[in-house]
Design a protein around this motif. Structure first.
Motif, PDB file in Angstrom:
ATOM      1  N   LEU A   1      28.926  13.004  29.009  1.00 57.62           N
ATOM      2  CA  LEU A   1      28.514  14.304  29.333  1.00 57.62           C
ATOM      3  C   LEU A   1      28.025  14.095  31.060  1.00 57.62           C
ATOM      4  CD1 LEU A   1      26.527  15.192  26.236  1.00 57.62           C
ATOM      5  CD2 LEU A   1      28.765  16.190  27.126  1.00 57.62           C
ATOM      6  N   ALA A   2      28.857  14.613  31.993  1.00 51.40           N
ATOM      7  CA  ALA A   2      28.522  14.367  33.249  1.00 51.40           C
ATOM      8  C   ALA A   2      27.401  15.265  33.753  1.00 51.40           C
ATOM      9  CB  ALA A   2      29.920  14.823  34.193  1.00 51.40           C
ATOM     10  N   PRO A   3      26.771  14.888  34.887  1.00 47.47           N
ATOM     11  CA  PRO A   3      25.696  15.687  35.439  1.00 47.47           C
ATOM     12  C   PRO A   3      26.136  17.114  35.792  1.00 47.47           C
ATOM     13  CG  PRO A   3      25.675  13.560  36.541  1.00 47.47           C
ATOM     14  CD  PRO A   3      27.031  13.445  35.658  1.00 47.47           C
ATOM     15  N   GLY A   4      25.682  18.411  35.556  1.00 46.72           N
ATOM     16  CA  GLY A   4      25.975  19.397  35.621  1.00 46.72           C
ATOM     17  C   GLY A   4      26.907  20.019  34.466  1.00 46.72           C
ATOM     18  N   GLU A   5      27.381  19.150  33.523  1.00 49.90           N
ATOM     19  CA  GLU A   5      28.409  19.699  32.387  1.00 49.90           C
ATOM     20  C   GLU A   5      27.601  20.566  31.514  1.00 49.90           C
ATOM     21  OE1 GLU A   5      31.470  17.637  29.242  1.00 49.90           O
ATOM     22  OE2 GLU A   5      30.889  16.633  30.869  1.00 49.90           O
ATOM     23  N   LYS A   6      28.295  21.603  31.348  1.00 49.65           N
ATOM     24  CA  LYS A   6      27.978  22.479  30.305  1.00 49.65           C
ATOM     25  C   LYS A   6      27.742  21.768  28.900  1.00 49.65           C
ATOM     26  CE  LYS A   6      28.168  27.293  28.457  1.00 49.65           C
ATOM     27  NZ  LYS A   6      28.661  28.501  28.377  1.00 49.65           N
ATOM     28  N   LEU A   7      26.643  22.101  28.091  1.00 47.92           N
ATOM     29  CA  LEU A   7      26.644  21.594  26.600  1.00 47.92           C
ATOM     30  C   LEU A   7      27.222  22.597  25.574  1.00 47.92           C
ATOM     31  CD1 LEU A   7      23.163  19.986  26.477  1.00 47.92           C
ATOM     32  CD2 LEU A   7      25.427  18.744  26.946  1.00 47.92           C
ATOM     33  N   PRO A   8      27.632  22.165  24.632  1.00 46.53           N
ATOM     34  CA  PRO A   8      28.119  23.267  23.413  1.00 46.53           C
ATOM     35  C   PRO A   8      27.062  24.177  23.341  1.00 46.53           C
ATOM     36  CG  PRO A   8      28.799  21.039  22.856  1.00 46.53           C
ATOM     37  CD  PRO A   8      28.050  20.790  23.860  1.00 46.53           C
ATOM     38  N   SER A   9      27.476  25.479  22.849  1.00 48.92           N
ATOM     39  CA  SER A   9      26.339  26.394  22.801  1.00 48.92           C
ATOM     40  C   SER A   9      25.827  26.044  21.411  1.00 48.92           C
ATOM     41  CB  SER A   9      26.998  27.743  22.300  1.00 48.92           C
ATOM     42  OG  SER A   9      27.873  27.882  21.296  1.00 48.92           O
ATOM     43  N   VAL A  10      24.459  26.406  21.111  1.00 48.33           N
ATOM     44  CA  VAL A  10      23.662  26.100  19.822  1.00 48.33           C
ATOM     45  C   VAL A  10      24.658  26.212  18.598  1.00 48.33           C
ATOM     46  CG1 VAL A  10      21.649  26.592  18.486  1.00 48.33           C
ATOM     47  CG2 VAL A  10      21.439  26.436  20.867  1.00 48.33           C
ATOM     48  N   ARG A  11      25.261  27.275  18.327  1.00 53.02           N
ATOM     49  CA  ARG A  11      26.110  27.464  17.290  1.00 53.02           C
ATOM     50  C   ARG A  11      27.177  26.741  16.961  1.00 53.02           C
ATOM     51  NH1 ARG A  11      25.003  33.595  18.192  1.00 53.02           N
ATOM     52  NH2 ARG A  11      23.279  34.095  16.710  1.00 53.02           N
ATOM     53  N   ILE A  12      27.835  26.358  18.238  1.00 52.33           N
ATOM     54  CA  ILE A  12      28.910  25.707  18.074  1.00 52.33           C
ATOM     55  C   ILE A  12      28.603  24.237  17.762  1.00 52.33           C
ATOM     56  CG2 ILE A  12      30.673  24.478  19.584  1.00 52.33           C
ATOM     57  CD1 ILE A  12      31.250  27.112  20.760  1.00 52.33           C
ATOM     58  N   LEU A  13      27.768  23.484  18.316  1.00 54.08           N
ATOM     59  CA  LEU A  13      27.276  22.154  18.062  1.00 54.08           C
ATOM     60  C   LEU A  13      26.642  22.166  16.684  1.00 54.08           C
ATOM     61  CD1 LEU A  13      27.115  19.329  18.896  1.00 54.08           C
ATOM     62  CD2 LEU A  13      24.647  19.974  20.188  1.00 54.08           C
ATOM     63  N   ALA A  14      25.818  23.121  16.245  1.00 54.16           N
ATOM     64  CA  ALA A  14      25.391  23.219  14.915  1.00 54.16           C
ATOM     65  C   ALA A  14      26.406  23.077  13.928  1.00 54.16           C
ATOM     66  CB  ALA A  14      24.415  24.441  14.800  1.00 54.16           C
ATOM     67  N   ALA A  15      27.517  24.032  14.283  1.00 53.07           N
ATOM     68  CA  ALA A  15      28.699  23.856  13.237  1.00 53.07           C
ATOM     69  C   ALA A  15      29.221  22.596  13.336  1.00 53.07           C
ATOM     70  CB  ALA A  15      29.596  24.809  13.711  1.00 53.07           C
ATOM     71  N   ASP A  16      29.671  21.824  14.389  1.00 50.83           N
ATOM     72  CA  ASP A  16      30.134  20.597  14.640  1.00 50.83           C
ATOM     73  C   ASP A  16      29.458  19.545  13.894  1.00 50.83           C
ATOM     74  OD1 ASP A  16      32.236  21.759  16.232  1.00 50.83           O
ATOM     75  OD2 ASP A  16      31.652  21.144  18.070  1.00 50.83           O
ATOM     76  N   VAL A  17      28.215  19.595  14.153  1.00 52.45           N
ATOM     77  CA  VAL A  17      27.570  18.424  13.563  1.00 52.45           C
ATOM     78  C   VAL A  17      26.919  18.515  12.101  1.00 52.45           C
ATOM     79  CG1 VAL A  17      26.924  17.425  15.588  1.00 52.45           C
ATOM     80  CG2 VAL A  17      25.439  19.068  14.545  1.00 52.45           C
ATOM     81  N   GLY A  18      27.101  19.930  11.571  1.00 48.82           N
ATOM     82  CA  GLY A  18      26.584  20.224  10.187  1.00 48.82           C
ATOM     83  C   GLY A  18      25.295  20.445  10.047  1.00 48.82           C
ATOM     84  N   VAL A  19      24.500  20.831  11.138  1.00 48.49           N
ATOM     85  CA  VAL A  19      23.098  21.155  10.953  1.00 48.49           C
ATOM     86  C   VAL A  19      22.729  22.773  11.147  1.00 48.49           C
ATOM     87  CG1 VAL A  19      22.635  18.840  11.557  1.00 48.49           C
ATOM     88  CG2 VAL A  19      22.532  20.661  13.280  1.00 48.49           C
TER      89      VAL A  19
ATOM     90  N   MET B   1      33.042  16.768  16.147  1.00 51.79           N
ATOM     91  CA  MET B   1      32.285  15.632  16.266  1.00 51.79           C
ATOM     92  C   MET B   1      31.597  15.513  15.011  1.00 51.79           C
ATOM     93  SD  MET B   1      28.509  15.276  18.834  1.00 51.79           S
ATOM     94  CE  MET B   1      28.923  16.606  19.583  1.00 51.79           C
ATOM     95  N   THR B   2      31.523  14.405  14.097  1.00 56.30           N
ATOM     96  CA  THR B   2      31.011  14.130  13.214  1.00 56.30           C
ATOM     97  C   THR B   2      29.865  13.224  13.398  1.00 56.30           C
ATOM     98  OG1 THR B   2      33.053  14.261  11.857  1.00 56.30           O
ATOM     99  CG2 THR B   2      31.367  13.180  10.996  1.00 56.30           C
ATOM    100  N   MET B   3      28.501  13.237  12.517  1.00 51.85           N
ATOM    101  CA  MET B   3      27.589  12.484  12.881  1.00 51.85           C
ATOM    102  C   MET B   3      26.895  12.240  11.270  1.00 51.85           C
ATOM    103  SD  MET B   3      25.159  13.800  16.108  1.00 51.85           S
ATOM    104  CE  MET B   3      23.969  12.521  15.740  1.00 51.85           C
ATOM    105  N   THR B   4      26.452  11.145  11.248  1.00 49.79           N
ATOM    106  CA  THR B   4      25.850  10.595  10.154  1.00 49.79           C
ATOM    107  C   THR B   4      24.308  10.714  10.318  1.00 49.79           C
ATOM    108  OG1 THR B   4      27.741   9.497   9.098  1.00 49.79           O
ATOM    109  CG2 THR B   4      25.573   9.075   8.132  1.00 49.79           C
ATOM    110  N   PHE B   5      23.224  11.382   9.632  1.00 50.71           N
ATOM    111  CA  PHE B   5      22.031  11.295   9.945  1.00 50.71           C
ATOM    112  C   PHE B   5      21.422  10.584   8.815  1.00 50.71           C
ATOM    113  CE2 PHE B   5      23.532  15.465  11.653  1.00 50.71           C
ATOM    114  CZ  PHE B   5      23.125  15.193  12.913  1.00 50.71           C
ATOM    115  N   ASN B   6      20.107   9.885   9.318  1.00 50.49           N
ATOM    116  CA  ASN B   6      19.505   9.050   8.353  1.00 50.49           C
ATOM    117  C   ASN B   6      18.244   9.830   7.967  1.00 50.49           C
ATOM    118  OD1 ASN B   6      17.122   8.177   9.898  1.00 50.49           O
ATOM    119  ND2 ASN B   6      18.402   7.227  11.071  1.00 50.49           N
ATOM    120  N   ASP B   7      17.590   9.328   6.920  1.00 49.82           N
ATOM    121  CA  ASP B   7      16.395   9.941   6.324  1.00 49.82           C
ATOM    122  C   ASP B   7      15.191   9.509   7.085  1.00 49.82           C
ATOM    123  OD1 ASP B   7      18.231  11.514   4.557  1.00 49.82           O
ATOM    124  OD2 ASP B   7      17.777   9.826   3.023  1.00 49.82           O
ATOM    125  N   HIS B   8      15.227   8.565   7.926  1.00 48.99           N
ATOM    126  CA  HIS B   8      13.964   7.964   8.565  1.00 48.99           C
ATOM    127  C   HIS B   8      13.480   8.727   9.715  1.00 48.99           C
ATOM    128  CE1 HIS B   8      14.886   4.878   5.504  1.00 48.99           C
ATOM    129  NE2 HIS B   8      16.058   4.633   6.040  1.00 48.99           N
TER     130      HIS B   8
END
Length: 125
Positions: free
Chosen positions: A28-46, A1-8
């Protein structure tokens, strides 16, 4: 998942908005598991701390819930999701109204433009 962040706006708030929109749309459905912190951080580059703060704030708002040893999940409380959807729709509506006022567009014209856009008709007439 690529995201572009703004500076504002802080990145964690932008990530919260992104995840909230995905929950509202049903991506993202009710009850659905979100990606782990590390995986989401790597995916979006934060930094993982940014994702951790995002999850913590979403949990504070009861949009997600953490289950010790299992991860973070979208709430199964449908009224909370519906309230989130209404809140985001209201914010977008207010922004649209403010933008129209800044352009000097009156209410009737703005509503006409909105109706044309909603019905996928051509540009303004």
């Amino acid at each position: 998942m690529t995201m572009t962040f703004n500076d504002h706006q802080p990145i964690y708030q932008q990530l919260m908005a992104h995840l909230s929109q995905r929950i509202c749309r049903g991506d993202l459905a009710p009850g659905e598991k979100l990606p782990s912190v590390r995986i989401l951080a790597a995916d979006v580059g934060v930094n993982p701390n940014t994702v951790s703060r995002t999850y913590m704030e979403l949990e504070r708002e009861k949009i997600v819930e953490s289950k010790r040893g299992q991860g973070t999940f979208v709430t199964e409380e449908l009224p909370i999701i519906e309230e989130l959807r209404r809140s985001q729709a209201w914010q977008q509506t207010q922004q649209f109204k403010d933008n129209m006022e800044q352009l000097g567009i009156d209410q009737a014209t703005a509503l006409n433009l909105l109706e044309q856009a909603w019905n996928n008709k051509g540009g303004p007439s």
